[in-house]
Design a protein around this motif. Structure first.
Motif, PDB file in Angstrom:
ATOM      1  N   ALA A  73       0.837  -1.207   0.000  1.00  0.00           N
ATOM      2  CA  ALA A  73       0.000   0.000   0.000  1.00  0.00           C
ATOM      3  C   ALA A  73       0.874   1.260   0.000  1.00  0.00           C
ATOM      4  N   GLU A  74       1.975   1.230   0.751  1.00  0.00           N
ATOM      5  CA  GLU A  74       2.886   2.377   0.797  1.00  0.00           C
ATOM      6  C   GLU A  74       3.607   2.560  -0.539  1.00  0.00           C
ATOM      7  N   VAL A  75       4.011   1.470  -1.151  1.00  0.00           N
ATOM      8  CA  VAL A  75       4.662   1.542  -2.469  1.00  0.00           C
ATOM      9  C   VAL A  75       3.699   2.167  -3.475  1.00  0.00           C
ATOM     10  N   ARG A  76       2.463   1.699  -3.483  1.00  0.00           N
ATOM     11  CA  ARG A  76       1.466   2.228  -4.413  1.00  0.00           C
ATOM     12  C   ARG A  76       1.236   3.719  -4.158  1.00  0.00           C
ATOM     13  N   ARG A  77       1.188   4.120  -2.884  1.00  0.00           N
ATOM     14  CA  ARG A  77       0.990   5.531  -2.560  1.00  0.00           C
ATOM     15  C   ARG A  77       2.155   6.367  -3.067  1.00  0.00           C
ATOM     16  N   ARG A  78       3.381   5.914  -2.828  1.00  0.00           N
ATOM     17  CA  ARG A  78       4.562   6.656  -3.255  1.00  0.00           C
ATOM     18  C   ARG A  78       4.657   6.782  -4.773  1.00  0.00           C
ATOM     19  N   LEU A  79       4.158   5.778  -5.462  1.00  0.00           N
ATOM     20  CA  LEU A  79       4.198   5.802  -6.934  1.00  0.00           C
ATOM     21  C   LEU A  79       2.972   6.475  -7.545  1.00  0.00           C
ATOM     22  N   GLY A  80       2.071   6.922  -6.692  1.00  0.00           N
ATOM     23  CA  GLY A  80       0.860   7.567  -7.201  1.00  0.00           C
ATOM     24  C   GLY A  80      -0.104   6.596  -7.845  1.00  0.00           C
ATOM     25  N   LEU A  81      -0.108   5.349  -7.369  1.00  0.00           N
ATOM     26  CA  LEU A  81      -0.948   4.332  -7.974  1.00  0.00           C
ATOM     27  C   LEU A  81      -2.146   3.955  -7.107  1.00  0.00           C
ATOM     28  N   GLU A  82      -2.407   4.780  -6.123  1.00  0.00           N
ATOM     29  CA  GLU A  82      -3.550   4.482  -5.253  1.00  0.00           C
ATOM     30  C   GLU A  82      -4.837   4.475  -6.055  1.00  0.00           C
ATOM     31  N   GLN A  83      -5.681   3.495  -5.742  1.00  0.00           N
ATOM     32  CA  GLN A  83      -6.992   3.457  -6.417  1.00  0.00           C
ATOM     33  C   GLN A  83      -7.895   4.490  -5.778  1.00  0.00           C
ATOM     34  N   ARG A  84      -8.626   5.171  -6.597  1.00  0.00           N
ATOM     35  CA  ARG A  84      -9.506   6.223  -6.093  1.00  0.00           C
ATOM     36  C   ARG A  84     -10.917   5.723  -6.057  1.00  0.00           C
TER      37      ARG A  84
END
Length: 84
Positions: A73-84
């Motif tokens: 989840a942190e990796v996705r957040r840092r890469l801007g890949l969070e699902q909206r």
């Protein structure tokens, strides 16, 4: 592995490089009968580096010396890949 003297390789260099690059064939260049250098595909080196990294990871895991990882989840957040 094919061995060829440096003196003979000069006139065939382009062909030898293509053989190494596309055929995944290692070609040893010899100087006075001793291997002086190898022509290999970059993919061969990448595969060896990957295998080395995996072996190092497995060794550290077995020794219990792995650093804590980063949660996905942190990796996705840092890469801007969070699902909206």
């Amino acid at each position: 592995m094919v061995e060829i003297a440096i003196s003979a390789a000069r006139s065939q260099l382009g062909d030898l490089v293509r053989r190494a690059a596309h055929g995944r064939e290692a070609i040893a260049l010899t100087d006075h009968g001793h291997v002086a250098a190898l022509l290999v595909s970059p993919q061969v080196i990448e595969d060896l580096e990957d295998a080395l990294a995996i072996a190092d990871y497995q060794r550290r895991k077995a020794e219990g010396t792995l650093e804590p990882g980063i949660p996905m989840a942190e990796v996705r957040r840092r890469l801007g890949l969070e699902q909206r």
